[in-house]
Design a protein around this motif. Structure first.
Motif, PDB file in Angstrom:
ATOM      1  N   ARG A  86     -10.155 -25.782 -96.031  1.00 21.98           N
ATOM      2  CA  ARG A  86      -9.715 -26.118 -97.393  1.00 21.98           C
ATOM      3  C   ARG A  86     -10.778 -27.015 -98.002  1.00 21.98           C
ATOM      4  NH1 ARG A  86      -4.661 -29.765 -99.226  1.00 21.98           N
ATOM      5  NH2 ARG A  86      -5.089 -29.636-101.441  1.00 21.98           N
ATOM      6  N   TRP A  92     -10.727 -28.640 -92.152  1.00 24.91           N
ATOM      7  CA  TRP A  92     -10.805 -27.318 -91.534  1.00 24.91           C
ATOM      8  C   TRP A  92     -10.283 -27.370 -90.107  1.00 24.91           C
ATOM      9  CZ3 TRP A  92     -13.908 -26.834 -87.204  1.00 24.91           C
ATOM     10  CH2 TRP A  92     -14.860 -27.840 -87.001  1.00 24.91           C
ATOM     11  N   ASP A  94     -10.251 -19.077 -96.248  1.00 21.98           N
ATOM     12  CA  ASP A  94     -10.250 -20.175 -97.221  1.00 21.98           C
ATOM     13  C   ASP A  94      -8.823 -20.391 -97.713  1.00 21.98           C
ATOM     14  OD1 ASP A  94     -10.762 -21.971 -99.277  1.00 21.98           O
ATOM     15  OD2 ASP A  94     -11.712 -20.505-100.580  1.00 21.98           O
ATOM     16  N   GLY A 135     -17.664 -24.008 -96.330  1.00 23.77           N
ATOM     17  CA  GLY A 135     -16.361 -24.671 -96.370  1.00 23.77           C
ATOM     18  C   GLY A 135     -16.178 -25.654 -95.232  1.00 23.77           C
TER      19      GLY A 135
END
Length: 158
Positions: A61, A87, A124, A147
């Protein structure tokens, strides 16, 4: 006069109880999830191949709009809790997984992934602030690495 005093005291009591309730939930509303230690975070960033016979799944995220901790499920099993800029990595047996995120007010669509042994996949977790909902979208390895680089690893649940 006593009646007005009692009403004032009830208001003070109600305000105190509301403040206490908000304080107890503050961590979840600030978007913080339990974080792993620095060594585990660094190890996960190496993007090592999964264990033999398993697949690696990274869920991250990288957004900040909603200060909510989202729970990520594979079927009925909780695999992660993600706050802002975080994450997780989980290794799963090969097979089909119905991924969902929960924690907001809206029902969210699921993401179905077929995982094969030896592969690494990236998902994601995005948020829709106007609905207080989350979305899960598979992304390529470059977007997944970006990410992961933007956040910190959460504590493993299993």
């Amino acid at each position: 006069m006593v009646h007005g005093y009692a009403r004032s005291m009830l208001k003070v009591l109600a305000a105190a109880l509301a403040a206490l309730a908000l304080a107890s939930c503050a961590e979840a509303f600030e978007g913080r999830a339990p974080m792993s230690d620095a060594a585990s975070d660094a190890a996960g960033r190496q993007l090592a191949a999964p264990s033999p016979g398993k697949a690696a799944l990274y869920v991250f995220r990288a957004d900040k709009p909603q200060p909510i901790v989202w729970t990520v499920l594979a079927g009925r099993t909780t695999i992660s809790q993600l706050g802002t800029m975080s994450w997780s990595r989980v290794e799963l047996l090969p097979g089909q997984y119905d991924l969902r995120c929960v924690g907001g007010r809206e029902a969210t669509p699921s993401l179905v992934l077929n995982l094969a042994a030896g592969e690494t996949r990236y998902v994601d977790l995005g948020t829709e602030w106007w609905k207080i909902a989350c979305t899960l979208n598979e992304v390529d390895a470059a977007a997944g690495r970006a990410g992961i680089a933007a956040g910190k690893r959460v504590l493993e649940l299993n």
